[in-house]
Design an enzyme around this catalytic site. Sequence first.
Site, PDB file in Angstrom:
ATOM      1  N   SER A   1     -12.370 -48.016  23.511  1.00  0.00           N
ATOM      2  CA  SER A   1     -11.314 -48.323  22.541  1.00  0.00           C
ATOM      3  C   SER A   1     -11.916 -48.722  21.187  1.00  0.00           C
ATOM      4  O   SER A   1     -13.070 -49.155  21.112  1.00  0.00           O
ATOM      5  CB  SER A   1     -10.450 -49.455  23.093  1.00  0.00           C
TER       6      SER A   1
ATOM      7  N   GLU B   1     -16.072 -50.513  34.698  1.00  0.00           N
ATOM      8  CA  GLU B   1     -15.991 -51.276  35.957  1.00  0.00           C
ATOM      9  C   GLU B   1     -14.753 -50.880  36.759  1.00  0.00           C
ATOM     10  O   GLU B   1     -14.625 -51.228  37.925  1.00  0.00           O
ATOM     11  CB  GLU B   1     -16.037 -52.784  35.686  1.00  0.00           C
ATOM     12  N   ARG B   2     -13.808 -50.151  36.118  1.00  0.00           N
ATOM     13  CA  ARG B   2     -12.604 -49.754  36.865  1.00  0.00           C
ATOM     14  C   ARG B   2     -12.865 -48.521  37.734  1.00  0.00           C
ATOM     15  O   ARG B   2     -12.214 -48.315  38.735  1.00  0.00           O
ATOM     16  CB  ARG B   2     -11.467 -49.447  35.898  1.00  0.00           C
TER      17      ARG B   2
ATOM     18  N   CYS C   1      -8.272 -39.329  25.167  1.00  0.00           N
ATOM     19  CA  CYS C   1      -8.436 -39.651  23.746  1.00  0.00           C
ATOM     20  C   CYS C   1      -8.037 -38.461  22.870  1.00  0.00           C
ATOM     21  O   CYS C   1      -7.877 -38.594  21.671  1.00  0.00           O
ATOM     22  CB  CYS C   1      -9.861 -40.049  23.445  1.00  0.00           C
TER      23      CYS C   1
ATOM     24  N   GLU D   1      -2.146 -47.141  19.744  1.00  0.00           N
ATOM     25  CA  GLU D   1      -2.517 -46.121  20.736  1.00  0.00           C
ATOM     26  C   GLU D   1      -1.888 -46.565  22.060  1.00  0.00           C
ATOM     27  O   GLU D   1      -2.278 -47.593  22.617  1.00  0.00           O
ATOM     28  CB  GLU D   1      -4.042 -46.040  20.881  1.00  0.00           C
TER      29      GLU D   1
ATOM     30  N   PHE E   1     -13.015 -45.743  31.191  1.00  0.00           N
ATOM     31  CA  PHE E   1     -12.480 -45.415  32.528  1.00  0.00           C
ATOM     32  C   PHE E   1     -11.894 -44.010  32.597  1.00  0.00           C
ATOM     33  O   PHE E   1     -11.778 -43.438  33.670  1.00  0.00           O
ATOM     34  CB  PHE E   1     -11.396 -46.436  32.925  1.00  0.00           C
TER      35      PHE E   1
ATOM     36  N   LYS F   1     -23.920 -47.646  31.727  1.00  0.00           N
ATOM     37  CA  LYS F   1     -22.997 -48.723  32.119  1.00  0.00           C
ATOM     38  C   LYS F   1     -21.594 -48.108  32.159  1.00  0.00           C
ATOM     39  O   LYS F   1     -20.908 -48.030  31.149  1.00  0.00           O
ATOM     40  CB  LYS F   1     -23.081 -49.858  31.093  1.00  0.00           C
TER      41      LYS F   1
HETATM   42  P1  NAD Z   1     -12.613 -50.073  26.720  1.00  0.00           P
HETATM   43  O1  NAD Z   1     -12.994 -50.190  25.294  1.00  0.00           O
HETATM   44  O2  NAD Z   1     -11.767 -51.144  27.315  1.00  0.00           O
HETATM   45  O3  NAD Z   1     -13.935 -50.013  27.639  1.00  0.00           O
HETATM   46  C1  NAD Z   1     -14.979 -49.115  27.374  1.00  0.00           C
HETATM   47  C2  NAD Z   1     -16.291 -49.719  27.857  1.00  0.00           C
HETATM   48  O4  NAD Z   1     -16.542 -50.934  27.135  1.00  0.00           O
HETATM   49  C3  NAD Z   1     -16.285 -50.077  29.335  1.00  0.00           C
HETATM   50  O5  NAD Z   1     -17.524 -49.738  29.902  1.00  0.00           O
HETATM   51  C4  NAD Z   1     -16.078 -51.592  29.336  1.00  0.00           C
HETATM   52  O6  NAD Z   1     -16.700 -52.244  30.422  1.00  0.00           O
HETATM   53  C5  NAD Z   1     -16.717 -52.024  28.030  1.00  0.00           C
HETATM   54  N1  NAD Z   1     -16.045 -53.200  27.444  1.00  0.00           N
HETATM   55  C6  NAD Z   1     -14.724 -53.511  27.537  1.00  0.00           C
HETATM   56  N2  NAD Z   1     -14.469 -54.649  26.863  1.00  0.00           N
HETATM   57  C7  NAD Z   1     -15.644 -55.053  26.321  1.00  0.00           C
HETATM   58  C8  NAD Z   1     -16.019 -56.178  25.494  1.00  0.00           C
HETATM   59  N3  NAD Z   1     -15.136 -57.092  25.100  1.00  0.00           N
HETATM   60  N4  NAD Z   1     -17.301 -56.268  25.118  1.00  0.00           N
HETATM   61  C9  NAD Z   1     -18.204 -55.351  25.500  1.00  0.00           C
HETATM   62  N5  NAD Z   1     -17.910 -54.277  26.284  1.00  0.00           N
HETATM   63  C10 NAD Z   1     -16.642 -54.132  26.689  1.00  0.00           C
HETATM   64  O7  NAD Z   1     -11.945 -48.626  26.903  1.00  0.00           O
HETATM   65  P2  NAD Z   1     -11.237 -48.022  28.195  1.00  0.00           P
HETATM   66  O8  NAD Z   1      -9.918 -48.702  28.371  1.00  0.00           O
HETATM   67  O9  NAD Z   1     -12.180 -47.973  29.327  1.00  0.00           O
HETATM   68  O10 NAD Z   1     -11.007 -46.506  27.710  1.00  0.00           O
HETATM   69  C11 NAD Z   1      -9.891 -46.081  26.970  1.00  0.00           C
HETATM   70  C12 NAD Z   1     -10.195 -46.001  25.499  1.00  0.00           C
HETATM   71  O11 NAD Z   1     -11.287 -45.126  25.270  1.00  0.00           O
HETATM   72  C13 NAD Z   1      -9.037 -45.429  24.682  1.00  0.00           C
HETATM   73  O12 NAD Z   1      -8.913 -46.167  23.495  1.00  0.00           O
HETATM   74  C14 NAD Z   1      -9.490 -44.002  24.397  1.00  0.00           C
HETATM   75  O13 NAD Z   1      -8.918 -43.410  23.243  1.00  0.00           O
HETATM   76  C15 NAD Z   1     -10.946 -44.194  24.240  1.00  0.00           C
HETATM   77  N6  NAD Z   1     -11.699 -42.947  24.419  1.00  0.00           N
HETATM   78  C16 NAD Z   1     -12.277 -42.391  23.321  1.00  0.00           C
HETATM   79  C17 NAD Z   1     -12.974 -41.193  23.435  1.00  0.00           C
HETATM   80  C18 NAD Z   1     -13.635 -40.565  22.237  1.00  0.00           C
HETATM   81  O14 NAD Z   1     -14.492 -39.707  22.425  1.00  0.00           O
HETATM   82  N7  NAD Z   1     -13.285 -40.948  21.032  1.00  0.00           N
HETATM   83  C19 NAD Z   1     -13.077 -40.574  24.689  1.00  0.00           C
HETATM   84  C20 NAD Z   1     -12.482 -41.180  25.791  1.00  0.00           C
HETATM   85  C21 NAD Z   1     -11.793 -42.377  25.641  1.00  0.00           C
END
Ligand code: NAD
Length: 499
Positions: free
Chosen positions: A226, A176-177, A281, A384, A149, A173
């Site tokens: 994450s 969804e937020r 991140c 985090e 998101f 994909k």
């Molecule tokens: P998230 O892991 O909750 O979601 C990321 C994606 O995974 C979304 O599209 C979501 O729909 C999907 N998803 C969520 N739960 C899932 C599940 N149980 N099974 C399969 N798919 C699932 O992350 P977020 O809250 O959207 O983003 C924040 C996180 O992203 C933070 O931890 C941040 O550090 C990280 N981030 C990392 C980088 C990097 O390059 N390392 C860059 C940006 C953000």
Amino acid sequence: MYEVNHWINGATLDGTSGRTSDIYNPSTGEVQGQVNLATKDELDAAVEKAAAAQVAWGATNPQRRARVMMKFAELINRDMDKLAETLSREHGKTLPDARGDVQRGLEVIEVCMGAPHMLKGEYINSGGPGIDLYSMRQPLGVVAGITPFNFPAMIPLWKMGPALASGNAMILKPSERCPSTAMQLAELIQEAGLPDGVLQVVNGDKDVVDAILDNDTVQAVGFVGSTPIAQYIYGRAATNGKRAQCFGGAKNHMIIMPDADLEKAADALVGAGFGAAGERCMAISVAVPVGKDTADKLIEKLAPRVEALKVGPYTSETDVDYGPVITEAAKERIEGLISTGVDQGATLVTDGRGFSLQGYEDGFYVGPTLFDDVTEDMDIYKEEIFGPVLSTVRKDSYEDALSLVMENQYGNGTAIYTSDGDTARDFASRVNVGMVGINFPIPVPLSYFTFGGWKKSAFGDLNQYGPDAFRFYTQTKTVTERWFSGIKEGGEFAFKAMD
Ligand code: NAD
């Protein structure tokens, strides 16, 4: 109220699952729309169409594909304000910050204009008498991008650019937020000349992600989110024989040496710790001053700066430092962690709990929070937080500070503030973190380098964007060829002897 569906074969397609997820405006706390969550059948149908479209796209001269990127970049620039507005309305970051989000994605598209150069193979004409060897980079077919998101434009663009310019079709994909920005980008790239079906945006949650991971036609998965989900996706994609690169969470430290310019270090910490409400991140979430004197002076400079930060709705162009966090649940989690920090003995210098903004009482705001005397065993250090919370961990020496960074499970970004070149050089070469800043708080590499963390911040090989992305989204084929007319007398014998 609006509805977000899917982008299939160059047009929006209504979702049929009957399952939806609310889209909030975090600045007001209101539900403003709903996104349809795709089923496995909808995903499989999108993949099938993408596979059909990929054949011609993959065979298209890379320079023509690069022209689509060129036009796409022009259109992103044209619609910059519109994209920023869409993005901020669903995410909550301020409009100037949202334009930065689009801009950093745009820069990757600009590098993708050079795709033909990135896709060149290797050649040698002296493999033996009459023997040439050459390699070529070919697209993988259908690939997927699953994005978080917190950068609704930048990260989809990091995925789309190299994957599409390399001749693949992509299933995107988005989170969804904040799904609307990706839909807008899909419209723009179609206007830029991308053939129908080459980019399919399929909205959804875990169900559709699992469907992507289990679909045999999808050859590669690029994920950002994450760490627990990154690790899960990496494992399931790899088990199913797919190429995967999954980027996860972070805990980024900044070491402040006694010889650092403390004014500049304090300014940098405030920008890097609290910008975008800490939902980056690459945010600095841990300050590590070296020596008591440095720590005392740093806190003295940080406290008034942090207290002076202005929190407000995304619509403020100039007078707001950061906006709300993404959801009510995120706000509650962050405030809960702040309370745990207090219970576990950290010194709360500035308390952001219970923050309320006049006129926006239902928005998901968290005030700026500064902790001193944080130790490694506390939850606020281990987790985090992904919010506007900066923790200070005091260390007595450079070696102790370095060990702290090295022993942390994450390895996305880190920084050091110092005026000593030897220390800076030592830090850059020894630290086990993927992106390092020297007197630079958020060292996101420019788009012609590559972006990626170490340790639990990334699973899989190769980084995002830059040359690594072109390697990730292509496979190498190497041809050994012999033309007998080219073999001079005695040559074949010489070659056989060589065998
Ligand atoms: P998230 O892991 O909750 O979601 C990321 C994606 O995974 C979304 O599209 C979501 O729909 C999907 N998803 C969520 N739960 C899932 C599940 N149980 N099974 C399969 N798919 C699932 O992350 P977020 O809250 O959207 O983003 C924040 C996180 O992203 C933070 O931890 C941040 O550090 C990280 N981030 C990392 C980088 C990097 O390059 N390392 C860059 C940006 C953000």
